[in-house]
Design a protein around this motif. Structure first.
Motif, PDB file in Angstrom:
ATOM      1  N   LEU A  48       6.830   5.451   6.299  1.00 47.36           N
ATOM      2  CA  LEU A  48       6.505   4.343   6.702  1.00 47.36           C
ATOM      3  C   LEU A  48       7.870   3.909   7.974  1.00 47.36           C
ATOM      4  CD1 LEU A  48       4.488   2.008   7.079  1.00 47.36           C
ATOM      5  CD2 LEU A  48       5.880   0.695   5.472  1.00 47.36           C
TER       6      LEU A  48
ATOM      7  N   ASP B 112      14.712   8.834  22.632  1.00 42.31           N
ATOM      8  CA  ASP B 112      13.630   8.927  22.235  1.00 42.31           C
ATOM      9  C   ASP B 112      12.184   8.466  23.038  1.00 42.31           C
ATOM     10  OD1 ASP B 112      13.976   6.232  21.888  1.00 42.31           O
ATOM     11  OD2 ASP B 112      13.073   6.075  19.831  1.00 42.31           O
TER      12      ASP B 112
ATOM     13  N   SER C 134       0.855  -1.060   0.037  1.00 39.42           N
ATOM     14  CA  SER C 134      -0.067  -0.082   0.021  1.00 39.42           C
ATOM     15  C   SER C 134       0.792   1.363   0.064  1.00 39.42           C
ATOM     16  CB  SER C 134      -0.816   0.029   1.137  1.00 39.42           C
ATOM     17  OG  SER C 134      -0.136   0.004   2.433  1.00 39.42           O
ATOM     18  N   ARG C 135       2.303   1.097   0.371  1.00 46.83           N
ATOM     19  CA  ARG C 135       2.957   2.221   0.437  1.00 46.83           C
ATOM     20  C   ARG C 135       3.876   2.353  -0.932  1.00 46.83           C
ATOM     21  NH1 ARG C 135       2.360   3.986   5.748  1.00 46.83           N
ATOM     22  NH2 ARG C 135       0.498   3.283   6.318  1.00 46.83           N
TER      23      ARG C 135
ATOM     24  N   GLU D 111      -7.372   3.850   6.474  1.00 43.35           N
ATOM     25  CA  GLU D 111      -6.155   3.503   5.537  1.00 43.35           C
ATOM     26  C   GLU D 111      -5.055   4.043   6.445  1.00 43.35           C
ATOM     27  OE1 GLU D 111      -4.807   1.831   2.615  1.00 43.35           O
ATOM     28  OE2 GLU D 111      -6.873   2.160   2.547  1.00 43.35           O
ATOM     29  N   PRO D 112      -4.407   3.133   7.049  1.00 44.03           N
ATOM     30  CA  PRO D 112      -3.400   3.275   8.197  1.00 44.03           C
ATOM     31  C   PRO D 112      -2.494   4.486   7.530  1.00 44.03           C
ATOM     32  CG  PRO D 112      -3.624   0.898   7.852  1.00 44.03           C
ATOM     33  CD  PRO D 112      -4.545   1.722   6.910  1.00 44.03           C
ATOM     34  N   ASP D 113      -2.156   5.596   8.297  1.00 43.76           N
ATOM     35  CA  ASP D 113      -1.574   6.890   8.216  1.00 43.76           C
ATOM     36  C   ASP D 113      -1.975   7.508   7.201  1.00 43.76           C
ATOM     37  OD1 ASP D 113       0.702   6.085  10.090  1.00 43.76           O
ATOM     38  OD2 ASP D 113       1.843   5.049   8.745  1.00 43.76           O
ATOM     39  N   GLN D 114      -3.290   7.396   6.628  1.00 43.03           N
ATOM     40  CA  GLN D 114      -3.873   8.343   5.661  1.00 43.03           C
ATOM     41  C   GLN D 114      -5.254   8.877   6.149  1.00 43.03           C
ATOM     42  OE1 GLN D 114      -3.674   7.832   1.265  1.00 43.03           O
ATOM     43  NE2 GLN D 114      -3.074   5.760   1.722  1.00 43.03           N
TER      44      GLN D 114
ATOM     45  N   LEU E 204       9.723   4.738  15.145  1.00 44.74           N
ATOM     46  CA  LEU E 204       9.290   5.340  16.334  1.00 44.74           C
ATOM     47  C   LEU E 204       8.300   4.452  16.972  1.00 44.74           C
ATOM     48  CD1 LEU E 204       8.542   8.930  14.855  1.00 44.74           C
ATOM     49  CD2 LEU E 204      10.480   8.154  16.371  1.00 44.74           C
ATOM     50  N   ARG E 205       7.639   3.676  16.459  1.00 43.24           N
ATOM     51  CA  ARG E 205       6.583   2.683  17.193  1.00 43.24           C
ATOM     52  C   ARG E 205       7.247   1.576  17.272  1.00 43.24           C
ATOM     53  NH1 ARG E 205       2.787   3.372  11.844  1.00 43.24           N
ATOM     54  NH2 ARG E 205       1.779   5.582  12.356  1.00 43.24           N
TER      55      ARG E 205
ATOM     56  N   ARG F  31       7.600  13.116   4.752  1.00 42.22           N
ATOM     57  CA  ARG F  31       7.262  13.584   6.117  1.00 42.22           C
ATOM     58  C   ARG F  31       6.836  15.086   6.040  1.00 42.22           C
ATOM     59  NH1 ARG F  31       6.985  10.321  10.034  1.00 42.22           N
ATOM     60  NH2 ARG F  31       6.918  11.310  12.088  1.00 42.22           N
TER      61      ARG F  31
ATOM     62  N   PRO G  41       2.001   8.930   2.406  1.00 40.04           N
ATOM     63  CA  PRO G  41       1.912   7.719   2.766  1.00 40.04           C
ATOM     64  C   PRO G  41       3.005   6.747   2.140  1.00 40.04           C
ATOM     65  CG  PRO G  41       0.202   7.878   1.874  1.00 40.04           C
ATOM     66  CD  PRO G  41       0.811   9.045   1.547  1.00 40.04           C
TER      67      PRO G  41
ATOM     68  N   ARG H  48      -8.001  -4.642   7.297  1.00 42.19           N
ATOM     69  CA  ARG H  48      -7.866  -3.733   5.980  1.00 42.19           C
ATOM     70  C   ARG H  48      -9.207  -3.345   5.772  1.00 42.19           C
ATOM     71  NH1 ARG H  48      -4.687  -1.568   2.636  1.00 42.19           N
ATOM     72  NH2 ARG H  48      -4.595  -1.819   0.736  1.00 42.19           N
TER      73      ARG H  48
ATOM     74  N   ALA I 117      10.116   6.079  22.718  1.00 38.58           N
ATOM     75  CA  ALA I 117      10.112   4.612  22.707  1.00 38.58           C
ATOM     76  C   ALA I 117      10.855   4.172  23.951  1.00 38.58           C
ATOM     77  CB  ALA I 117      10.120   4.014  21.572  1.00 38.58           C
TER      78      ALA I 117
ATOM     79  N   ASP J  18       3.766  15.971  11.272  1.00 39.20           N
ATOM     80  CA  ASP J  18       4.586  17.056  11.169  1.00 39.20           C
ATOM     81  C   ASP J  18       3.841  18.237  11.828  1.00 39.20           C
ATOM     82  OD1 ASP J  18       7.314  18.155   9.978  1.00 39.20           O
ATOM     83  OD2 ASP J  18       5.705  19.665   9.973  1.00 39.20           O
TER      84      ASP J  18
ATOM     85  N   ASN K 292       8.151   6.064  10.849  1.00 43.30           N
ATOM     86  CA  ASN K 292       6.953   5.626  11.770  1.00 43.30           C
ATOM     87  C   ASN K 292       7.249   4.237  12.516  1.00 43.30           C
ATOM     88  OD1 ASN K 292       5.422   8.284  11.631  1.00 43.30           O
ATOM     89  ND2 ASN K 292       4.329   7.593   9.747  1.00 43.30           N
TER      90      ASN K 292
END
Lengths: 313, 500
Positions: free
Chosen positions: A269, B387, A93-94, B188-191, A275-276, A259, A264, B4, B389, B224, A272
């Protein structure tokens, strides 16, 4: 030729295996626990432990590595810890925004760099040549996030010519998605044009000094034909190399631009995912990027065959 | 967690550009990142609350003045005189997004899961004797000891006591089905996360009204902060969360958008390690409290007095919980006093380790100024800048830090402040404080609770249980003329009406 290809393919697998192993070790050496990140600041240690068990993060690292390798060989890169979706699906998807962004920015870069590069080489030492070299250095020195921010603010926010960010919403068709790529592509294209310009200029300079160019001129061939048919074709190899590598770099490395424009793509990706601490996604992206580099190198080498008949493998 | 999602395609490809007819019915909201889950029970993250409160509901909720009001409950509960039994009438005729009808069996199953998996639910699990469906539309919660914050916990959208259909209840819920005014249409992940109006929504009565004005609400993760500002100013977003205060003037002077200042939003906290290390010594803690220059720390962090107040009270002006008890120990900025306390404690120069991250730049800036104040008093300070995390992991290990920096919005009920409890990672286990806290959570009378809270705040300062740095404001932004969004750390958009 067949032997050469077999060797290259084996080499490719070795490189991917190495990248995969190094990636696995590196991401797990980094401190930071995905489970506590996913659960938020008030999660208790017991909740975090429960989630770690569910995600399989409590198993010995060698077992995790073994499972990962076996699955990867079957084409299964695992599931994203964060999205609970197969990594291959996340990557697929990316890929679209990244590939189109790379293609568009490469086109922008080539559109700017090739004519100027040829012209600068032809007018070597002139004011125009010096100006083009200086502007190439300038373009390469301004970081893409700055160019991006400036474009975003003036062309998107103030003038409203382009979308500020994103890749279109749920209603966006293909054309709309591509419209979202215009500004980021110009941003990246300008930054990358510098390298291609310098390569084009340098290799044209070499060629223009060759005997056969002088011969062509002596035969009365027009300057235009000399430059475009004889010289440019032979200056192609280094240009193809740099264009190929730039493309790979653009697909995998457009992190900052993606960014800034909130695209996306793969770059966004992977940031992120880091970071995750989404280990499977980090690994998956690195494998794809490694494969892309090796593949681009192979395609570049094969293109030499087309461009230069003297090359034999 | 996520399936999904299917892509929702309509012909109107240009709908994202503000000003087109469809945009008037769609609210685009820029949020700071992707929600980790759509199950608000298992997360305390604000971004999860903001999104999920539109499609998942709780028995109770808060009105604009943070009073608890019924949502899926038909009325406030009947509480027995001993404060142990809560009989909650459940609303009839409420439909879930899958078409099924809610009854008390769904509520019971959901609350059973809540006390098992949600951090806020688990915090009261010990006090809950039973949760029973005592009628088709009646639920009875029996406690082993009175617990006054129960209602606030049932109302909070964060680690929420969400109500799901009984059949979907599982340790991990695949598809979250709620009763909310909006349904999850696509993700839609990240969208984007696309929510559409739930046509069979049954309106709650009273203060919790949800008008369902927008046809669609779209949450767009935009990590951002600058891009969120540009998106707001260009008209791409109708609302943007988590903006940098530097953007205030630009938004204010723009024709397309206006700033939304949450004043005050919350409090930065220096969490203190009571389990291990030098901060377990009260005199050292008092030295830290005396040495810190709160004014300068806040100024460094927020830049302009428009965005912070130097104030020690745990709740700001205008809140029921507001009291000045103990605040004379706040903002002493007295390094000499701190030095003599250090001498009294026999401080040997052992480093004071401050764990922080640059995820929130103001944490880091406060830490840098704090370090100067502490060093002037004679502390050796060691900054551990990692960071987020890493911070999230390291703070669970008491061997690794003495102070870590965090922040929180002002919570509607003090019993939601986890660091007051000895079970929290900070491990503040003072017997006197525990006794006050017990009295506070078991007292039902609101006025008596206010008085006990003053005692609690007093001991926070005297025993340096935690260190509040001050109040800070948060900046959000909305498009010019947008109405119906109440400023909140968890803004909701069901009543949002764009300008004509």
């Amino acid at each position: 030729m067949r032997k050469y290809l077999t060797q290259r393919l084996i080499g490719m697998l070795v490189v991917i295996f190495l990248v995969l192993t190094i990636a696995f070790i590196l991401v797990r050496l980094a401190p930071g626990d995905p489970a506590s990140l996913m659960l938020g600041p008030d999660a208790t240690p017991e909740e975090v432990d429960d989630l770690r068990v569910r995600l399989g993060l409590d198993r010995p690292i060698l077992v995790q590595y073994g499972t990962f390798l076996v699955n990867a060989m079957r084409g299964d890169l695992g599931s994203s810890l964060f999205f609970n979706m197969p990594v291959t699906e996340v990557l697929a998807s990316r890929a679209e925004p990244s590939i189109f962004l790379a293609l568009f920015s490469l086109l922008v870069a080539l559109f700017i760099a090739t004519p100027i590069g040829i012209w600068a080489a032809y007018r070597r030492g002139s004011v125009g040549d010096q100006m083009s070299v200086t502007s190439a250095m300038l373009a390469a020195s301004v970081p893409s996030f700055l160019t991006g921010l400036i474009f975003q603010r003036y062309l998107a926010t103030d003038l409203g010519w382009f979308p500020v960010s994103g890749y279109g919403g749920p209603d966006a068709d293909f054309a709309e998605r591509m419209r979202h790529l215009i500004l980021p592509a110009i941003t990246l294209g300008i930054t990358n044009s510098a390298l291609i310009l310098r390569f084009t200029r340098a290799s044209m300079l070499d060629i223009l000094g060759e005997d056969y160019v002088r011969t062509a001129r002596a035969k009365g061939m027009t300057e235009r034909r000399v430059v475009l048919r004889h010289a440019l074709k032979n200056a192609g190899i280094p240009i193809i190399t740099v264009v190929g590598l730039t493309f790979a770099l653009l697909v995998s490395g457009a992190v900052v631009t993606e960014r800034v424009f909130n695209l996306p793509g793969l770059g966004n990706l992977v940031v992120n995912a880091v970071l995750r601490r989404d280990y499977p996604v980090i690994q998956g992206t690195l494998i794809v990027v490694a494969a892309l580099y090796v593949l681009v190198n192979l395609v570049t080498d094969l293109l030499y065959l087309v461009v230069d008949k003297r090359v034999k493998y | 967690m996520f399936n999904r999602s299917r892509l929702f395609m309509t012909a109107a490809a240009t709908a994202l550009i503000a000003g087109t007819p469809l945009a008037a019915q769609t609210i685009d909201v820029a949020i700071i990142g992707e929600p980790d889950t759509f199950d608000p029970m298992i997360s305390t993250k604000d971004v999860v609350s903001i999104v999920t409160q539109h499609f998942v509901e709780t028995l109770y909720t808060f009105d604009e003045s943070w009073s608890v009001v019924p949502l899926l409950a038909a009325d406030m509960p009947e509480i027995s005189d001993d404060g142990l039994t809560y009989v909650i009438p459940v609303r009839e005729g409420v439909t879930f997004h899958d078409g099924s009808t809610m009854d008390s069996a769904d509520v019971k199953a959901s609350l059973d899961r809540w006390i098992e998996v949600a951090s806020r639910g688990r915090s009261i699990a010990e006090q809950v004797e039973s949760i029973e469906a005592t009628g088709d539309f009646e639920l009875t919660i029996t406690l082993s000891e009175p617990y006054a914050p129960l209602m606030s916990l049932l109302a909070f959208s964060n680690s929420a006591a969400a109500i799901y259909p009984e059949e979907t209840i599982a340790p991990e819920i695949e598809t979250v089905i709620g009763t909310g005014p909006y349904m999850l249409e696509a993700h839609e992940p990240d969208q984007y996360t696309q929510l559409v109006r739930f046509e069979d929504y049954t309106q709650p009565t009273g203060a919790a009204e949800r008008q369902q004005i927008p046809e669609e609400i779209r949450f767009v993760p935009v990590p951002d902060p600058n891009t969120r500002v540009e998106g707001l100013l260009s008209g791409q977003f109708d609302y943007a969360d988590g903006l940098q205060t530097e953007a205030y003037d630009r938004i204010e002077s723009s024709d397309t958008a206006e700033p939304v200042l949450l004043e005050p939003f919350g409090w930065p906290v220096f969490a203190v390690n009571h389990k291990q290390g030098i901060m377990t010594d009260l005199t050292i803690r008092q030295a830290v409290q005396a040495a810190l220059p709160f004014d300068d720390m806040l100024f460094a962090a927020f830049g302009d007095e428009k965005f912070f107040q130097t104030e020690g009270a745990l709740y700001p002006e205008g809140w029921t919980w507001r009291t000045d008890a103990g605040t004379e120990l706040y903002n002493q900025n007295d390094q000499e006093k701190a030095a003599s306390l250090l001498e009294e404690a026999g401080y040997d120069g052992e480093p004071l380790r401050i764990l922080t991250s640059r995820q929130y730049e103001f944490h880091y800036q406060m830490a840098e100024v704090a370090r100067m104040g502490l060093e002037m008093a004679g502390f050796t300070v060691e900054m551990d800048v990692v960071d987020w995390a890493t911070l999230a992991q390291n703070r669970d290990n008491p061997e690794l830090w003495d102070i870590y920096i965090t922040h929180s919005p002002f919570l509607p009920e003090p019993a939601l402040i986890s660091s007051l409890f000895s079970s929290a990672r900070e491990g503040w286990d003072n017997p006197e404080k525990n006794e006050i806290l017990n009295r506070f959570t078991s007292e039902a009378d609101p006025e008596a609770r206010q008085e006990i809270f003053a005692e609690l705040q007093q001991i926070v300062f005297e025993d340096v249980g935690l260190i509040k740095v001050g109040n800070f404001n948060a900046l959000q932004g909305q498009s010019a003329g947008l109405e119906g969004v109440t400023p909140s750390p968890w803004p909701a958009f069901w009543n949002a009406q764009p300008a004509e």
